[in-house]
Structure formats: structure tokens, C-alpha cells
Design a protein around this motif. Structure first.
Motif, mmCIF file in Angstrom:
data_model
loop_
_atom_site.group_PDB
_atom_site.id
_atom_site.type_symbol
_atom_site.label_atom_id
_atom_site.label_comp_id
_atom_site.label_asym_id
_atom_site.label_seq_id
_atom_site.Cartn_x
_atom_site.Cartn_y
_atom_site.Cartn_z
ATOM 1 N N TRP A 27 0.823 -1.211 0.000
ATOM 2 C CA TRP A 27 0.000 0.000 0.000
ATOM 3 C C TRP A 27 0.859 1.264 0.000
ATOM 4 N N TYR A 28 1.865 1.300 0.839
ATOM 5 C CA TYR A 28 2.682 2.515 0.972
ATOM 6 C C TYR A 28 3.703 2.686 -0.149
ATOM 7 N N LEU A 29 3.876 1.671 -0.998
ATOM 8 C CA LEU A 29 4.806 1.832 -2.119
ATOM 9 C C LEU A 29 4.377 2.952 -3.061
ATOM 10 N N GLN A 30 3.084 3.116 -3.248
ATOM 11 C CA GLN A 30 2.617 4.174 -4.153
ATOM 12 C C GLN A 30 3.101 5.537 -3.691
ATOM 13 N N TYR A 31 3.143 5.766 -2.401
ATOM 14 C CA TYR A 31 3.580 7.053 -1.876
ATOM 15 C C TYR A 31 5.095 7.214 -1.990
ATOM 16 N N LYS A 32 5.809 6.137 -1.720
ATOM 17 C CA LYS A 32 7.267 6.196 -1.784
ATOM 18 C C LYS A 32 7.756 6.269 -3.231
ATOM 19 N N PHE A 33 7.264 5.378 -4.085
ATOM 20 C CA PHE A 33 7.767 5.295 -5.444
ATOM 21 C C PHE A 33 7.302 6.443 -6.338
ATOM 22 N N LEU A 34 6.118 6.979 -6.076
ATOM 23 C CA LEU A 34 5.600 8.052 -6.925
ATOM 24 C C LEU A 34 5.887 9.452 -6.372
ATOM 25 N N HIS A 36 4.912 11.030 -3.474
ATOM 26 C CA HIS A 36 3.813 11.772 -2.851
ATOM 27 C C HIS A 36 4.400 12.837 -1.920
ATOM 28 N N SER A 39 5.173 11.819 1.650
ATOM 29 C CA SER A 39 6.308 10.908 1.755
ATOM 30 C C SER A 39 7.624 11.653 1.547
#
Length: 151
Positions: A27-34, A36, A39
């Protein structure tokens, strides 16, 4: 409870804990990788506090990559115990930084959800490692960390 039923219960609990950890990590990968903004701000606070100014992206992507690798290991049945140890390791770092850095326990003013989730993932990692301890012992034996009489 007979041995087979006990194994089924242990396996079921290990898989439930595994699915929770994997869910949180993915779930938190979207915030880290994109990247956000929340993040980016969190990892900027950490890297600045650590004296690594300008290296927020490396720490953010590196942390996310480690969480992704841990999730993959957790979903590999023969390596679940190792994934549990990985979750403990990653969340020990997260909990430490929440407690001692300027992040604090509630960096987003939402009641400390991120900190509480880190604690729950740490706990699930411990449950997984304990329930899969035979797997960990066998793995340690295979790589030469344990002698046969130690297992």
C-alpha cells in the motif's frame, strides 16, 4: 488439539499476519515510489536530521525497495520466516525514527496511524518469525549458520 490441527492453526495465523504485512508494505509503495508530497516531506525530515541533505529520494526509494523485497519474500512459502525477520528489521528502523527524530509519533496529525501500523507490522513480523522458526532453523543450517546437532 492434535498435531495436525495445531499445524493448521499456526499456518493460518502465519498467513494472516503475512497478508497484513504485505498489504501495508505494498500500500505505501505508491507514496514512496511516486513521490507523494507527504512521503517526500517525511523522508526529507529524516535525511536532513541525519545530515544527508538532498538525499531524500534515495532513502525513500531505497526503503520502498526493501519493503517490496520483503513482501516478495513473505509470499514465498519456504521463506516466510525470513520475511518476518525482514519486517521486524524494517519496522524497528521506522519505530526508532518515529521515537527519536523530529518526525514524532504523529507526523501527519492523524492520530499516529503510520506509527501504529509500523508497530502492528513489527508485531506481525515477530509472530511470523516465531511460527516459522523451524523454517528459519532449516535455512540457517543450509547456509552454514547452524551445525546439524544445533537444529
Amino acid at each position: 488439539m492434535d498435531r495436525t490441527a495445531g499445524n493448521t492453526v499456526r499456518s493460518t495465523v502465519a498467513w494472516i499476519a503475512t497478508l497484513w504485512v504485505v498489504y501495508i508494505f505494498i500500500w505505501y509503495l505508491q507514496y514512496k515510489f511516486l513521490g507523494h508530497p507527504g512521503s517526500v516531506d517525511l523522508f526529507t525530515t529524516l535525511t536532513d536530521w541525519l545530515g544527508f541533505h538532498g538525499h531524500e529520494k534515495a532513502m525513500r526509494i531505497g526503503t520502498g525497495s526493501c519493503e517490496l523485497l520483503c513482501a516478495i519474500i513473505l509470499l514465498t512459502p519456504g521463506l516466510q520466516g525470513l520475511g518476518g525477520l525482514g519486517a521486524i528489521t524494517l519496522m524497528t528502523g521506522a519505530i526508532f525514527f518515529h521515537l527519536v527524530s523530529p518526525l514524532g509519533i504523529d507526523p501527519y496529525n492523524d492520530g499516529g496511524i503510520l506509527f501504529k501500523q509500523a508497530c502492528s507490522v513489527w508485531t506481525c513480523g515477530l509472530v511470523i518469525a516465531v511460527l516459522r522458526r523451524d523454517q528459519l532453523a532449516a535455512l540457517a543450517h543450509r547456509v552454514g549458520l547452524l551445525r546439524p546437532h544445533m537444529v
